[in-house]
Design an enzyme around this catalytic site. Sequence first.
Site, PDB file in Angstrom:
ATOM      1  N   ASN A  64      -0.762   9.012   1.894  1.00  0.00           N
ATOM      2  CA  ASN A  64      -2.001   9.725   2.228  1.00  0.00           C
ATOM      3  C   ASN A  64      -2.191   9.935   3.730  1.00  0.00           C
ATOM      4  O   ASN A  64      -3.295  10.173   4.202  1.00  0.00           O
ATOM      5  CB  ASN A  64      -3.232   9.027   1.636  1.00  0.00           C
ATOM      6  CG  ASN A  64      -4.396   9.999   1.470  1.00  0.00           C
ATOM      7  OD1 ASN A  64      -4.183  11.188   1.200  1.00  0.00           O
ATOM      8  ND2 ASN A  64      -5.622   9.520   1.663  1.00  0.00           N
ATOM      9  N   ARG A  65      -1.108   9.874   4.491  1.00  0.00           N
ATOM     10  CA  ARG A  65      -1.080  10.346   5.877  1.00  0.00           C
ATOM     11  C   ARG A  65       0.059  11.336   6.089  1.00  0.00           C
ATOM     12  O   ARG A  65       0.350  11.723   7.199  1.00  0.00           O
ATOM     13  CB  ARG A  65      -0.903   9.166   6.859  1.00  0.00           C
ATOM     14  CG  ARG A  65      -1.982   8.098   6.805  1.00  0.00           C
ATOM     15  CD  ARG A  65      -3.332   8.633   7.241  1.00  0.00           C
ATOM     16  NE  ARG A  65      -4.357   7.590   7.291  1.00  0.00           N
ATOM     17  CZ  ARG A  65      -5.003   7.102   6.235  1.00  0.00           C
ATOM     18  NH1 ARG A  65      -4.747   7.580   5.025  1.00  0.00           N
ATOM     19  NH2 ARG A  65      -5.927   6.164   6.371  1.00  0.00           N
ATOM     20  N   HIS A  81      -9.019   6.838  -5.172  1.00  0.00           N
ATOM     21  CA  HIS A  81      -8.639   5.632  -4.428  1.00  0.00           C
ATOM     22  C   HIS A  81      -9.606   4.499  -4.741  1.00  0.00           C
ATOM     23  O   HIS A  81     -10.628   4.689  -5.400  1.00  0.00           O
ATOM     24  CB  HIS A  81      -8.693   5.896  -2.914  1.00  0.00           C
ATOM     25  CG  HIS A  81      -7.615   6.788  -2.409  1.00  0.00           C
ATOM     26  ND1 HIS A  81      -6.556   6.331  -1.641  1.00  0.00           N
ATOM     27  CD2 HIS A  81      -7.419   8.125  -2.553  1.00  0.00           C
ATOM     28  CE1 HIS A  81      -5.766   7.344  -1.338  1.00  0.00           C
ATOM     29  NE2 HIS A  81      -6.260   8.445  -1.880  1.00  0.00           N
ATOM     30  N   SER A  82      -9.297   3.293  -4.240  1.00  0.00           N
ATOM     31  CA  SER A  82     -10.253   2.197  -4.220  1.00  0.00           C
ATOM     32  C   SER A  82     -10.054   1.451  -2.897  1.00  0.00           C
ATOM     33  O   SER A  82      -8.969   1.500  -2.335  1.00  0.00           O
ATOM     34  CB  SER A  82     -10.037   1.258  -5.407  1.00  0.00           C
ATOM     35  OG  SER A  82      -8.858   0.489  -5.249  1.00  0.00           O
ATOM     36  N   TYR A  83     -11.118   0.739  -2.359  1.00  0.00           N
ATOM     37  CA  TYR A  83     -12.397   0.565  -2.989  1.00  0.00           C
ATOM     38  C   TYR A  83     -13.516   0.827  -1.990  1.00  0.00           C
ATOM     39  O   TYR A  83     -13.242   1.018  -0.804  1.00  0.00           O
ATOM     40  CB  TYR A  83     -12.509  -0.881  -3.521  1.00  0.00           C
ATOM     41  CG  TYR A  83     -12.353  -1.960  -2.461  1.00  0.00           C
ATOM     42  CD1 TYR A  83     -11.100  -2.446  -2.091  1.00  0.00           C
ATOM     43  CD2 TYR A  83     -13.480  -2.491  -1.810  1.00  0.00           C
ATOM     44  CE1 TYR A  83     -10.966  -3.431  -1.116  1.00  0.00           C
ATOM     45  CE2 TYR A  83     -13.336  -3.479  -0.836  1.00  0.00           C
ATOM     46  CZ  TYR A  83     -12.085  -3.943  -0.492  1.00  0.00           C
ATOM     47  OH  TYR A  83     -11.943  -4.905   0.474  1.00  0.00           O
ATOM     48  N   ARG A 143       0.803  -1.230   0.000  1.00  0.00           N
ATOM     49  CA  ARG A 143       0.000   0.000   0.000  1.00  0.00           C
ATOM     50  C   ARG A 143       0.837   1.282   0.000  1.00  0.00           C
ATOM     51  O   ARG A 143       0.534   2.246  -0.696  1.00  0.00           O
ATOM     52  CB  ARG A 143      -0.877  -0.008   1.262  1.00  0.00           C
ATOM     53  CG  ARG A 143      -1.549   1.294   1.636  1.00  0.00           C
ATOM     54  CD  ARG A 143      -2.244   1.106   2.984  1.00  0.00           C
ATOM     55  NE  ARG A 143      -2.648   2.358   3.603  1.00  0.00           N
ATOM     56  CZ  ARG A 143      -3.884   2.851   3.553  1.00  0.00           C
ATOM     57  NH1 ARG A 143      -4.813   2.237   2.870  1.00  0.00           N
ATOM     58  NH2 ARG A 143      -4.173   3.968   4.179  1.00  0.00           N
ATOM     59  N   GLU A 161     -13.751   6.795  -3.870  1.00  0.00           N
ATOM     60  CA  GLU A 161     -13.321   5.404  -3.659  1.00  0.00           C
ATOM     61  C   GLU A 161     -14.060   4.585  -4.702  1.00  0.00           C
ATOM     62  O   GLU A 161     -15.281   4.494  -4.678  1.00  0.00           O
ATOM     63  CB  GLU A 161     -13.710   4.922  -2.251  1.00  0.00           C
ATOM     64  CG  GLU A 161     -12.996   5.626  -1.117  1.00  0.00           C
ATOM     65  CD  GLU A 161     -11.618   5.050  -0.830  1.00  0.00           C
ATOM     66  OE1 GLU A 161     -11.212   4.088  -1.521  1.00  0.00           O
ATOM     67  OE2 GLU A 161     -10.945   5.575   0.077  1.00  0.00           O
TER      68      GLU A 161
HETATM   69 ZN    ZN Z   1      -6.339   4.376  -0.925  1.00  0.00          ZN
END
Ligand code: ZN
Length: 487
Positions: free
Chosen positions: A275-276, A328-330, A259, A402
């Site tokens: 994404n943090r 993003h997903s999902y 990830r 998402e």
């Molecule tokens: Zn994501």
Amino acid sequence: MFDLRANEPTRNPVRRSAWFAVGALVGLTGAAIAQPHAAEGDPGRVRYDGQMVVRAVIRDAADLMLVNQVAPDCWSHTADPGPPGTWGVLDYRIDASGLEALRAVGMQVEVLIPDLQRVVDEESRRLAGGAMTRGWFDDYKSLDQVSQFVDGLIAARPEIASRETLGLSLEQREIYALRLTSPVPPDRGGKPVILINSVQHAREWITVMSTMYMADQLVNGYGVDPRVTAVLDKFEIVIVPFVNPDGYVYTWTTERYWRKNRRPNANGTFGVDNNRNWGFAWGSNNGSSGNFGSETYRGTAPFSEPENVAMRDWTLANPGVVMHLDVHSYGQYLLYSWGYTPAPAPGVGALRSLAMGMRQAILDSGGVTYNAGQCYQTLYPVSGGAIDWYYGDQNILSWTPELRGPSFSPPPSVILPTAREMYAALLWLAENYCGADVDYTGFVDSVDFDAFMAMFEAGLPSADFDHTGFVDTDDFDAFVQAFIEGC
Ligand SMILES: [Zn+2]
């Protein structure tokens, strides 16, 4: 124009505390029971033998604590409500002993993918078997294949498409943008920009297929499809296919469900969750983790990661960006700020009403239902996320779509329907963006005039109505013109 009140996200205080706890616990490293392992016969590739993906009904805090201990890789972007009286359902990667532990305490667990390695094997066999001979959107594409596709679009229509390097990843891969706009100049100033990115998270392969579909439709539709022509005459659309190219390559070569990026951490683990790592409310409210090994490890400091720096610096250098999509997903969601707190963001009505419009556009295009809502309550707490930085720091309207699942390996037949519905959402967004509707009520009135005047007199960046990068009397003239014209 569109109904702002339909499909309001649930604001259940019990649920809120539940997802708060999820956010906190997703950050734990866990007991490492369900960690993938390197293959004996194929030392280059991580295998998932004995692992599965399950959907667990979380009844209470004890359930949540247990599941996060035995299955530290939460796959869920699906905060589905679950049976009445429960906290909802979440998807996890887990092994047989973990599953047994959940069932031993009476948890209701549904096995979604009984043999994860088989999914990976089938996927790699299929991809090795010549997806190139079929249509480009018939199967997933590697980093190099996407890059070649982008170059092909530019070669076909150099008058509307160009490529720009934003920066380099940790492993020195190019982070680039495809810039799309028509030669028709704006009425005044610069064109407003819609910025779209995919693949902050490496394993979310379907996201880059969707953004490439947008690119393909826009490039080939200009001068042919009146909707596309109008959108590219009015806007510049900038697409960054890979924010996290290192992670993406790693999912193709080594570990399919990786990830994060590939940062070597101090304790020998790898990866920061890009994404943090954004510099707004970084590290706050349990919406990320300080543990190196966590899937939501936030990094050592805001913007410690070169991928985030590249996106930030490009955004700062391009003052015309008015809207942003971080794909993003999902789970089929349209999420907006705040991610770091349950408090409503100032001006959240704009984010919500445009999300509701995109949701309806997706349905009208023949697509599936996406739930629109504030990230914190609808999904789970996210601090240091892209949407909060874009909205909170840069005053840019920003959403996280998402996309469809049902996992990080959706069957290839899902690629095109997902891409089509997201493209419908993008067109709707571009067609319904109204700079003069400052308070996003769906109509332009004296409240908008007063709101603009307040921003203008204060010299706020949001008063840069003609997108030149500074606020001057041209902005006032441009606003008045748009106000008189009704948008
Ligand atoms: Zn994501």
